[in-house]
Design an enzyme around this catalytic site. Structure first.
Site, PDB file in Angstrom:
ATOM      1  N   ASP A  21       0.372  -7.696   1.548  1.00 48.19           N
ATOM      2  CA  ASP A  21       0.633  -6.219   1.626  1.00 48.19           C
ATOM      3  C   ASP A  21       2.199  -6.007   1.561  1.00 48.19           C
ATOM      4  O   ASP A  21       2.612  -5.174   2.349  1.00 48.19           O
ATOM      5  CB  ASP A  21      -0.204  -5.526   2.827  1.00 48.19           C
ATOM      6  CG  ASP A  21       0.324  -3.881   2.737  1.00 48.19           C
ATOM      7  OD1 ASP A  21       0.246  -3.585   1.747  1.00 48.19           O
ATOM      8  OD2 ASP A  21       0.005  -3.628   4.014  1.00 48.19           O
ATOM      9  N   SER A  61       4.477   2.776   7.899  1.00 52.25           N
ATOM     10  CA  SER A  61       4.347   1.832   7.013  1.00 52.25           C
ATOM     11  C   SER A  61       5.450   1.121   6.282  1.00 52.25           C
ATOM     12  O   SER A  61       6.146   1.963   5.660  1.00 52.25           O
ATOM     13  CB  SER A  61       3.093   1.953   6.074  1.00 52.25           C
ATOM     14  OG  SER A  61       2.097   1.949   6.923  1.00 52.25           O
ATOM     15  N   HIS A  82       0.906  -1.086  -0.193  1.00 50.69           N
ATOM     16  CA  HIS A  82      -0.092   0.057   0.020  1.00 50.69           C
ATOM     17  C   HIS A  82       0.953   1.454  -0.087  1.00 50.69           C
ATOM     18  O   HIS A  82       0.293   2.201  -0.352  1.00 50.69           O
ATOM     19  CB  HIS A  82      -0.967   0.087   1.130  1.00 50.69           C
ATOM     20  CG  HIS A  82      -0.433   0.187   2.472  1.00 50.69           C
ATOM     21  ND1 HIS A  82       0.084  -0.649   3.334  1.00 50.69           N
ATOM     22  CD2 HIS A  82      -0.142   1.612   2.899  1.00 50.69           C
ATOM     23  CE1 HIS A  82       0.334  -0.253   4.578  1.00 50.69           C
ATOM     24  NE2 HIS A  82       0.459   1.180   4.274  1.00 50.69           N
TER      25      HIS A  82
END
Length: 383
Positions: free
Chosen positions: A161, A236, A131
């Site tokens: 992911d 992230s 992402h």
């Protein structure tokens, strides 16, 4: 003096001298033997002491960072993490992206994004989140030294992911993988990343709060590590490390909302390793299925008006897969269900397709010219 007496005296004198010489030799030999015995005992004591010292030393020290021809040892019992962090922070990078988007009002425009990544090989392979780089037209990586490089997308997997990117740089410090299957609740951990997209190299600490949390993110179910380490947007793709400096997870989410703090999540490194290996070798994960379409969500009256449809659903902008073309799916179709289950968003569609593998057949319910039609499509390998 009688000649015989003289000879006897001489003979007795020679005997005494021989006896004295023998006695001297015996004493000398005895001294040598005692010296050797003492030496052996002394060596044994020294060896035992050396081994004991080494063992005690090994109990206190662990290998923190190991690159090519490089090893650093620190005291694992210390609460001072400066030496550990000085090594592992070099393996965490900042990731910056640009994406080209389109809006009916603004037209074409560029959006920027930021995240983190972890160097896993000395020749520039980097793990980050899917992402973080999804839809990016350009990716740049900034090292802990401040140097910035263009990055190549090697492979990406929306199910896990995980994405792998690469920069053309050699002799980089790379992370040492730990074993996430051996983690325990309440174990200490360190998170390093780029929170807010502007604070690269930020270090936070905490504990492992839970080991196997089943979390749904963007319609995708994942089994993640939970931590109370401070996690913020931009973290992230960054690393979650144990106090020995081993990489134990890739940070990918924070639970947010009113009065919610101290709940962050990371993908266990044992799972990440297998995904990253396939992405590097193949550019994709074997068995992942896809429909082979480019689509957008119709989730508002404005969007429905823009695309000329009367229902909410998933509007097919382009059919790219051969199986989808053979099945009769065409541009302008509106997908509203998969295998009889209502599907009104791309997130729902991805989640339902991800429950299947390449080669499986799925039934789509679509609206075409205001009529509902059922189409069976065999999923293709996602690349």
């Amino acid at each position: 003096m009688d000649e015989n007496v003289v000879e006897e005296v001489v003979e007795n004198t020679e005997k005494k001298e021989n006896i004295k010489e023998d006695t001297t030799k015996k004493k000398s030999n005895k001294s040598i033997i005692l010296y050797l015995i003492f030496t052996v005992i002394l060596c044994g004591v020294c060896s035992f002491a050396s081994v004991k010292i080494a063992l005690n030393s090994d109990e206190k020290k662990v290998v923190v960072y190991q690159g090519v021809n490089n090893e650093t040892v620190v005291n694992s019992n210390s609460n001072d993490l400066t030496e550990v962090v000085s090594h592992i922070s070099k393996t965490v990078v900042e990731v910056y992206t640009e994406s080209v988007s389109y809006n009916s009002f603004y037209g074409e425009y560029v959006t920027e994004g930021a995240g983190s990544g972890v160097i896993i090989t000395s020749d520039g392979y980097i793990i980050t989140n899917n992402h973080v780089i999804e839809g990016a037209s350009s990716i740049k990586v900034t090292l802990s030294t401040g140097e910035t490089y263009e990055a190549e997308l090697i492979g990406t997997d929306s199910v896990s992911d995980i994405a792998v990117i690469k920069i053309a740089v050699d002799n980089l410090p790379s992370a040492v993988f730990g074993d996430s299957d051996k983690l325990q609740v309440a174990q200490n951990c360190i998170a390093i990343g780029n929170p807010l997209g502007t604070l690269g190299g930020t270090v936070t600490t905490g504990i492992i709060s839970a080991l196997s949390r089943d979390i749904t993110i963007d319609g995708q179910k994942m089994t993640l590590l939970q931590t109370d380490t401070s996690i913020n947007p931009g973290n992230s793709g960054g690393g979650l490390f144990n106090y020995s400096g081993e990489l134990i997870g890739i940070v990918n989410a924070k639970s947010s909302g009113n009065n919610i703090e101290g709940i962050g999540f990371a993908i266990p490194i044992n799972y990440v390793k297998e995904i990253a290996k396939q992405l590097i070798e193949n550019g994709y994960v074997l068995g992942r299925g896809q429909l082979g379409i480019v689509a957008v969500n119709i989730d508002s009256i404005q969007m429905a008006w823009n695309y000329g449809v009367n229902n909410y659903g998933i509007y097919v902008k382009e059919v790219t897969g051969e199986n989808a073309k053979k099945a009769g799916l065409v541009e302008g179709d509106l997908i509203v269900a998969v295998n009889g289950t209502e599907t009104l968003s791309l997130e729902q569609l991805r989640a339902q397709i991800n429950q299947h593998s390449a080669g499986d057949e799925v039934k789509l319910t679509i609206i075409r010219n205001k009529e509902k039609i059922a189409i069976n499509i065999t999923l293709e390998q996602k690349k």
